[in-house]
Design a protein around this motif. Structure first.
Motif, PDB file in Angstrom:
ATOM      1  N   GLY A 141      37.243  48.049  26.447  1.00 18.87           N
ATOM      2  CA  GLY A 141      38.018  48.047  25.217  1.00 18.87           C
ATOM      3  C   GLY A 141      37.210  47.506  24.047  1.00 18.87           C
ATOM      4  O   GLY A 141      37.214  48.084  22.954  1.00 18.87           O
ATOM      5  N   GLN A 195      43.564  47.094  24.062  1.00 16.63           N
ATOM      6  CA  GLN A 195      43.220  47.157  25.485  1.00 16.63           C
ATOM      7  C   GLN A 195      42.568  45.856  25.931  1.00 16.63           C
ATOM      8  O   GLN A 195      42.878  45.327  27.000  1.00 16.63           O
ATOM      9  CB  GLN A 195      42.282  48.338  25.754  1.00 16.63           C
ATOM     10  CG  GLN A 195      41.804  48.426  27.188  1.00 16.63           C
ATOM     11  CD  GLN A 195      40.918  49.644  27.428  1.00 16.63           C
ATOM     12  OE1 GLN A 195      41.146  50.703  26.866  1.00 16.63           O
ATOM     13  NE2 GLN A 195      39.908  49.481  28.264  1.00 16.63           N
ATOM     14  N   GLN A 197      44.125  43.560  28.838  1.00 20.23           N
ATOM     15  CA  GLN A 197      43.379  43.425  30.089  1.00 20.23           C
ATOM     16  C   GLN A 197      42.890  41.992  30.315  1.00 20.23           C
ATOM     17  O   GLN A 197      42.856  41.519  31.447  1.00 20.23           O
ATOM     18  CB  GLN A 197      42.216  44.412  30.124  1.00 20.23           C
ATOM     19  CG  GLN A 197      42.665  45.865  30.152  1.00 20.23           C
ATOM     20  CD  GLN A 197      43.549  46.194  31.339  1.00 20.23           C
ATOM     21  OE1 GLN A 197      43.295  45.777  32.467  1.00 20.23           O
ATOM     22  NE2 GLN A 197      44.613  46.937  31.092  1.00 20.23           N
TER      23      GLN A 197
END
Length: 148
Positions: free
Chosen positions: A74, A106, A110
């Motif tokens: 990301g 992202q 994450q």
């Protein structure tokens, strides 16, 4: 170019010396190499741990590793300020900003999953990974405010 016998011998000896170097301090204390404590580092499971406990630990650590890789991916999606400032058209600049928002979204998601998985595995999230989450959150906020 010709090397003296001494230089030639030294060049051949270096790999052997490096290979024979003691490593016990490095293996036992990761702080020798890094400025922070070991990543996650959950305590060992008891010897009488059930298969379910072992599987749960393995699944949590696997989820942590997968999420960390996705968080880095990301971050890598964003071309950065220079690319945005040097975009040839407004459409290019908008595409860069949009991609950065997507990438840092992202990253935040994450890194949160990775940190939660570490805790679920019984470990402790280190300061470096806490700071990495804050970094991604700050970058996401920045790119959300960039005109696009």
């Amino acid at each position: 170019m010709q090397f003296s016998t001494f230089v030639t011998a030294a060049l051949f000896a270096i790999p052997a010396l490096v290979g024979a170097a003691p490593t016990s301090d490095v293996n036992n204390n990761v702080n020798v190499l890094f400025d922070r404590a070991a990543t996650c580092n959950p305590p060992a499971l008891p010897k009488n741990a059930t298969k379910a406990q072992k599987d749960a630990r393995a699944a949590a650590l696997s989820a942590m590793n997968t999420a960390t890789v996705k968080a880095h991916q990301g971050e890598d999606m964003c071309a950065g300020d220079d690319a945005w400032h040097n975009a040839k058209t407004d459409a290019d600049a908008k595409a860069i900003a949009t991609k950065c928002v997507t990438g840092y979204t992202q990253c935040v998601q994450q890194r949160t999953i990775a940190n939660d998985s570490c805790t679920k595995a019984g470990g402790t999230v280190d300061d470096g990974h806490k700071k990495a989450l804050v970094f991604c959150q700050n970058k996401l906020t920045y790119w959300q405010q960039v005109p696009h």
